[in-house]
Design a protein around this motif. Structure first.
Motif, PDB file in Angstrom:
ATOM      1  N   VAL A 142       0.866  -1.179   0.000  1.00  0.00           N
ATOM      2  CA  VAL A 142       0.000   0.000   0.000  1.00  0.00           C
ATOM      3  C   VAL A 142       0.905   1.232   0.000  1.00  0.00           C
ATOM      4  O   VAL A 142       1.703   1.412   0.924  1.00  0.00           O
ATOM      5  CB  VAL A 142      -0.936   0.032   1.221  1.00  0.00           C
ATOM      6  N   ARG A 143       0.771   2.069  -1.024  1.00  0.00           N
ATOM      7  CA  ARG A 143       1.609   3.263  -1.090  1.00  0.00           C
ATOM      8  C   ARG A 143       1.265   4.211   0.052  1.00  0.00           C
ATOM      9  O   ARG A 143       0.104   4.503   0.295  1.00  0.00           O
ATOM     10  CB  ARG A 143       1.425   3.965  -2.440  1.00  0.00           C
ATOM     11  N   GLY A 144       2.280   4.662   0.765  1.00  0.00           N
ATOM     12  CA  GLY A 144       2.057   5.552   1.889  1.00  0.00           C
ATOM     13  C   GLY A 144       1.892   4.843   3.217  1.00  0.00           C
ATOM     14  O   GLY A 144       1.724   5.502   4.242  1.00  0.00           O
ATOM     15  N   ARG A 145       1.949   3.506   3.223  1.00  0.00           N
ATOM     16  CA  ARG A 145       1.846   2.745   4.474  1.00  0.00           C
ATOM     17  C   ARG A 145       3.155   2.002   4.708  1.00  0.00           C
ATOM     18  O   ARG A 145       3.687   1.367   3.802  1.00  0.00           O
ATOM     19  CB  ARG A 145       0.691   1.751   4.417  1.00  0.00           C
ATOM     20  N   TYR A 146       3.646   2.058   5.949  1.00  0.00           N
ATOM     21  CA  TYR A 146       4.929   1.446   6.296  1.00  0.00           C
ATOM     22  C   TYR A 146       4.761   0.594   7.546  1.00  0.00           C
ATOM     23  O   TYR A 146       4.049   0.987   8.476  1.00  0.00           O
ATOM     24  CB  TYR A 146       5.982   2.527   6.536  1.00  0.00           C
ATOM     25  N   ALA A 147       5.396  -0.562   7.547  1.00  0.00           N
ATOM     26  CA  ALA A 147       5.281  -1.487   8.674  1.00  0.00           C
ATOM     27  C   ALA A 147       6.665  -1.937   9.132  1.00  0.00           C
ATOM     28  O   ALA A 147       7.578  -2.105   8.320  1.00  0.00           O
ATOM     29  CB  ALA A 147       4.435  -2.702   8.288  1.00  0.00           C
ATOM     30  N   ARG A 148       6.790  -2.112  10.442  1.00  0.00           N
ATOM     31  CA  ARG A 148       8.011  -2.615  11.050  1.00  0.00           C
ATOM     32  C   ARG A 148       7.649  -3.657  12.087  1.00  0.00           C
ATOM     33  O   ARG A 148       6.647  -3.515  12.799  1.00  0.00           O
ATOM     34  CB  ARG A 148       8.791  -1.478  11.732  1.00  0.00           C
ATOM     35  N   CYS A 149       8.467  -4.712  12.213  1.00  0.00           N
ATOM     36  CA  CYS A 149       8.254  -5.751  13.218  1.00  0.00           C
ATOM     37  C   CYS A 149       9.582  -6.072  13.897  1.00  0.00           C
ATOM     38  O   CYS A 149      10.641  -5.995  13.280  1.00  0.00           O
ATOM     39  CB  CYS A 149       7.689  -7.027  12.588  1.00  0.00           C
ATOM     40  N   ALA A 150       9.485  -6.473  15.168  1.00  0.00           N
ATOM     41  CA  ALA A 150      10.684  -6.864  15.915  1.00  0.00           C
ATOM     42  C   ALA A 150      10.301  -7.924  16.941  1.00  0.00           C
ATOM     43  O   ALA A 150       9.171  -7.936  17.449  1.00  0.00           O
ATOM     44  CB  ALA A 150      11.322  -5.655  16.599  1.00  0.00           C
ATOM     45  N   VAL A 151      11.236  -8.794  17.236  1.00  0.00           N
ATOM     46  CA  VAL A 151      11.021  -9.880  18.198  1.00  0.00           C
ATOM     47  C   VAL A 151      11.543  -9.432  19.556  1.00  0.00           C
ATOM     48  O   VAL A 151      12.598  -8.804  19.668  1.00  0.00           O
ATOM     49  CB  VAL A 151      11.744 -11.159  17.742  1.00  0.00           C
ATOM     50  N   GLY A 152      10.768  -9.762  20.610  1.00  0.00           N
ATOM     51  CA  GLY A 152      11.185  -9.384  21.962  1.00  0.00           C
ATOM     52  C   GLY A 152      10.609 -10.317  23.005  1.00  0.00           C
ATOM     53  O   GLY A 152      10.225 -11.455  22.700  1.00  0.00           O
ATOM     54  N   ARG A 153      10.497  -9.829  24.248  1.00  0.00           N
ATOM     55  CA  ARG A 153       9.965 -10.630  25.343  1.00  0.00           C
ATOM     56  C   ARG A 153       9.088  -9.760  26.233  1.00  0.00           C
ATOM     57  O   ARG A 153       9.319  -8.551  26.374  1.00  0.00           O
ATOM     58  CB  ARG A 153      11.089 -11.248  26.180  1.00  0.00           C
ATOM     59  N   ALA A 154       8.067 -10.400  26.828  1.00  0.00           N
ATOM     60  CA  ALA A 154       7.191  -9.723  27.784  1.00  0.00           C
ATOM     61  C   ALA A 154       6.757 -10.739  28.824  1.00  0.00           C
ATOM     62  O   ALA A 154       6.225 -11.808  28.478  1.00  0.00           O
ATOM     63  CB  ALA A 154       5.971  -9.126  27.076  1.00  0.00           C
ATOM     64  N   ASP A 155       6.978 -10.440  30.091  1.00  0.00           N
ATOM     65  CA  ASP A 155       6.616 -11.341  31.188  1.00  0.00           C
ATOM     66  C   ASP A 155       7.218 -12.724  31.004  1.00  0.00           C
ATOM     67  O   ASP A 155       6.592 -13.748  31.316  1.00  0.00           O
ATOM     68  CB  ASP A 155       5.092 -11.445  31.316  1.00  0.00           C
ATOM     69  N   GLY A 156       8.421 -12.775  30.470  1.00  0.00           N
ATOM     70  CA  GLY A 156       9.118 -14.048  30.304  1.00  0.00           C
ATOM     71  C   GLY A 156       8.753 -14.815  29.049  1.00  0.00           C
ATOM     72  O   GLY A 156       9.336 -15.870  28.788  1.00  0.00           O
ATOM     73  N   ASP A 157       7.802 -14.334  28.285  1.00  0.00           N
ATOM     74  CA  ASP A 157       7.373 -15.026  27.061  1.00  0.00           C
ATOM     75  C   ASP A 157       7.867 -14.266  25.830  1.00  0.00           C
ATOM     76  O   ASP A 157       7.989 -13.042  25.839  1.00  0.00           O
ATOM     77  CB  ASP A 157       5.850 -15.134  27.003  1.00  0.00           C
ATOM     78  N   GLY A 158       8.109 -15.020  24.775  1.00  0.00           N
ATOM     79  CA  GLY A 158       8.503 -14.399  23.520  1.00  0.00           C
ATOM     80  C   GLY A 158       7.314 -13.691  22.872  1.00  0.00           C
ATOM     81  O   GLY A 158       6.189 -14.205  22.883  1.00  0.00           O
ATOM     82  N   VAL A 159       7.549 -12.525  22.326  1.00  0.00           N
ATOM     83  CA  VAL A 159       6.500 -11.766  21.643  1.00  0.00           C
ATOM     84  C   VAL A 159       7.069 -11.182  20.351  1.00  0.00           C
ATOM     85  O   VAL A 159       8.285 -11.087  20.178  1.00  0.00           O
ATOM     86  CB  VAL A 159       5.942 -10.611  22.510  1.00  0.00           C
ATOM     87  N   VAL A 160       6.164 -10.820  19.471  1.00  0.00           N
ATOM     88  CA  VAL A 160       6.510 -10.060  18.273  1.00  0.00           C
ATOM     89  C   VAL A 160       5.708  -8.770  18.316  1.00  0.00           C
ATOM     90  O   VAL A 160       4.488  -8.795  18.529  1.00  0.00           O
ATOM     91  CB  VAL A 160       6.197 -10.839  16.981  1.00  0.00           C
ATOM     92  N   VAL A 161       6.396  -7.658  18.146  1.00  0.00           N
ATOM     93  CA  VAL A 161       5.734  -6.357  18.120  1.00  0.00           C
ATOM     94  C   VAL A 161       5.782  -5.832  16.690  1.00  0.00           C
ATOM     95  O   VAL A 161       6.861  -5.738  16.090  1.00  0.00           O
ATOM     96  CB  VAL A 161       6.409  -5.355  19.069  1.00  0.00           C
ATOM     97  N   CYS A 162       4.623  -5.519  16.137  1.00  0.00           N
ATOM     98  CA  CYS A 162       4.539  -4.972  14.787  1.00  0.00           C
ATOM     99  C   CYS A 162       3.759  -3.670  14.817  1.00  0.00           C
ATOM    100  O   CYS A 162       2.780  -3.548  15.572  1.00  0.00           O
ATOM    101  CB  CYS A 162       3.831  -5.940  13.836  1.00  0.00           C
ATOM    102  N   THR A 163       4.178  -2.738  14.009  1.00  0.00           N
ATOM    103  CA  THR A 163       3.431  -1.491  13.879  1.00  0.00           C
ATOM    104  C   THR A 163       3.234  -1.194  12.399  1.00  0.00           C
ATOM    105  O   THR A 163       4.097  -1.512  11.573  1.00  0.00           O
ATOM    106  CB  THR A 163       4.154  -0.325  14.589  1.00  0.00           C
TER     107      THR A 163
END
Length: 200
Positions: A142-163
């Protein structure tokens, strides 16, 4: 012509007619002055203004309505408002599946002139909270839309954060039990259901 040149008898000089170039110059000028700004502004016009509504069910996820989840969602909304104080509105909700997968979704609507920079700034803002590794750019198609994702942890569990950010909204998801690619796809599905462009 060489010195002393005499044209033959009966020779009549015919002026050479030069081709007019001004119509092409005019058309090129009009295209540059009008076409380029229109092309640049098209994503902005298509994406802003926008509104957001959280559905009770989407993509196999159910919005949690218990008191604890609603309290956590309200805190997230307040945080979004503080971080993005020029936003038109803020939204937040916690979704789960029967298998125990959890998605925390939050974001805001409002005009954004630099969505790519805003996507990078949102990941940077959440890096310490979720101990995020390096962010990866995700293609949105989509022109004009940008997304980023990163792997991390929260409360001891693995998570992926995407925006995902465009000219009219910002949507961020925190995903459990999903890899980076699946998280990016799910965020795209969620934002299609949650965010609606109100432009004509």
């Amino acid at each position: 012509m060489p010195p002393g040149f005499q044209p033959p008898k009966g020779y009549v000089a015919v002026p050479v007619r030069r081709r007019r170039r001004w119509p092409w110059v005019l058309l090129l000028t009009v295209a540059c002055c009008c076409g380029v700004p229109f092309w640049w502004a098209q994503p902005l016009r298509a994406q802003y203004p926008a509104s957001a509504t959280l559905p009770e069910q989407v993509a196999g996820l159910r919005l949690r309505q218990d008191e604890g989840s609603q309290t956590a969602a309200e805190k997230l909304k307040d945080e979004v408002r503080r971080q993005h104080w020029l936003a038109d509105d803020a939204f937040a909700g916690i979704y789960t599946t029967e298998e125990g997968k959890r998605v925390t979704l939050f974001g805001s609507t409002g005009l954004r002139w630099t969505p790519e920079a805003d996507a990078e700034a949102e990941i940077a803002r959440l890096t310490d909270r979720y101990a995020l590794g390096p962010a990866e750019a995700v293609e949105t198609d989509v022109r004009g839309r940008y997304a980023r994702c990163a792997v991390g942890r929260a409360d001891g569990d693995g998570v992926v954060v995407c925006t995902s950010v465009d000219h009219g909204s910002l949507a961020t998801g925190v995903f459990t039990r999903l890899d980076l690619n699946d998280s990016a796809r799910l965020l795209d599905t969620l934002r299609q259901q949650v965010v609606t462009a109100d432009s004509p």
